[in-house]
Design an enzyme around this catalytic site. Structure first.
Site, PDB file in Angstrom:
ATOM      1  N   SER A   3      29.494  40.359  41.128  1.00  0.00           N
ATOM      2  CA  SER A   3      30.476  41.182  41.840  1.00  0.00           C
ATOM      3  C   SER A   3      29.956  42.554  42.255  1.00  0.00           C
ATOM      4  O   SER A   3      30.549  43.193  43.115  1.00  0.00           O
ATOM      5  CB  SER A   3      31.742  41.349  41.006  1.00  0.00           C
ATOM      6  OG  SER A   3      31.525  42.213  39.922  1.00  0.00           O
ATOM      7  N   LYS A  38      32.846  47.756  37.782  1.00  0.00           N
ATOM      8  CA  LYS A  38      33.365  47.923  39.142  1.00  0.00           C
ATOM      9  C   LYS A  38      33.161  49.368  39.587  1.00  0.00           C
ATOM     10  O   LYS A  38      32.811  50.228  38.801  1.00  0.00           O
ATOM     11  CB  LYS A  38      34.866  47.595  39.216  1.00  0.00           C
ATOM     12  CG  LYS A  38      35.242  46.201  38.771  1.00  0.00           C
ATOM     13  CD  LYS A  38      34.714  45.121  39.682  1.00  0.00           C
ATOM     14  CE  LYS A  38      35.057  43.751  39.127  1.00  0.00           C
ATOM     15  NZ  LYS A  38      34.309  42.689  39.721  1.00  0.00           N
TER      16      LYS A  38
END
Length: 194
Positions: free
Chosen positions: A41, A95
């Site tokens: 990700s 993230k």
């Protein structure tokens, strides 16, 4: 110098060295830790298997920070527009903070554009544009990030469960474990993270 004085000086030196080493180790382990990337990700910035140093001495998230999050719960908006908590991914994730409390997030998914406070958000680090809505706030954009929360996204927008997903939604600042500072492995990519 007599043998007795020499041994005494050596013992003092060793005692000081051991106490110093112990102190540095304790401070490092309390303020810093090594984390490993699991997944794709954050591709474009971090790859699966990369190791980085994270600091837990981190007070206020800022836009652009790469953070480690305890994703045990999801926080989305209920039918009444109030925050609604659910079960999350039950794992730690890495993230990037896209928006902080009070900022408004919007998307033009067909064009892949992210807007923060009505302005195009320039993201030179991303791997692909933002074309997908993962269901956390469908038909509710633009949304304003509530007090004490952040909106996060992975740099690999095509393959990231992030604040767009109903499995995460808004991230409570208390669920941020720390900020990524320095990639230490692989050595060919050693350096600060931006």
């Amino acid at each position: 110098m007599t043998m007795e004085k020499l041994l005494s000086a050596l013992c003092e030196f060793l005692e000081t060295a051991i106490i110093s080493l112990f102190s540095v180790t304790m401070i490092f382990s309390m303020l810093f830790s090594i984390s490993v990337v699991d997944g794709s990700s954050m591709e474009g910035t971090l790859l699966a298997g990369d190791r980085f140093i994270m600091t837990s001495w981190y007070t206020a998230p800022k836009q652009g920070d790469i953070v480690v999050i305890n994703a045990e719960r999801s926080v989305t908006l209920g039918a009444d527009g109030e925050l609604s908590e659910g079960s999350g991914m039950n794992c730690l994730i890495v993230k990037r903070v896209i928006a902080t409390e009070g900022q408004t997030v919007d998307f033009d998914f067909p064009k892949g554009i992210v807007y923060i406070d009505g302005e195009v958000f320039h993201e030179p680090y991303i791997s692909g544009l933002t074309h997908t809505d993962e269901g956390a706030f469908t038909d509710r954009y633009p949304i304003t990030v509530p007090k004490g929360y952040v909106f996060v996204m992975g740099d690999n927008r095509r393959n990231s469960l992030d604040s767009r997903s109903s499995q995460l939604g808004f991230v409570d600042e208390h669920d941020i474990l720390g900020k990524a500072l320095l990639r230490i492995y692989p050595m060919s990519s050693f350096g600060g993270l931006e």
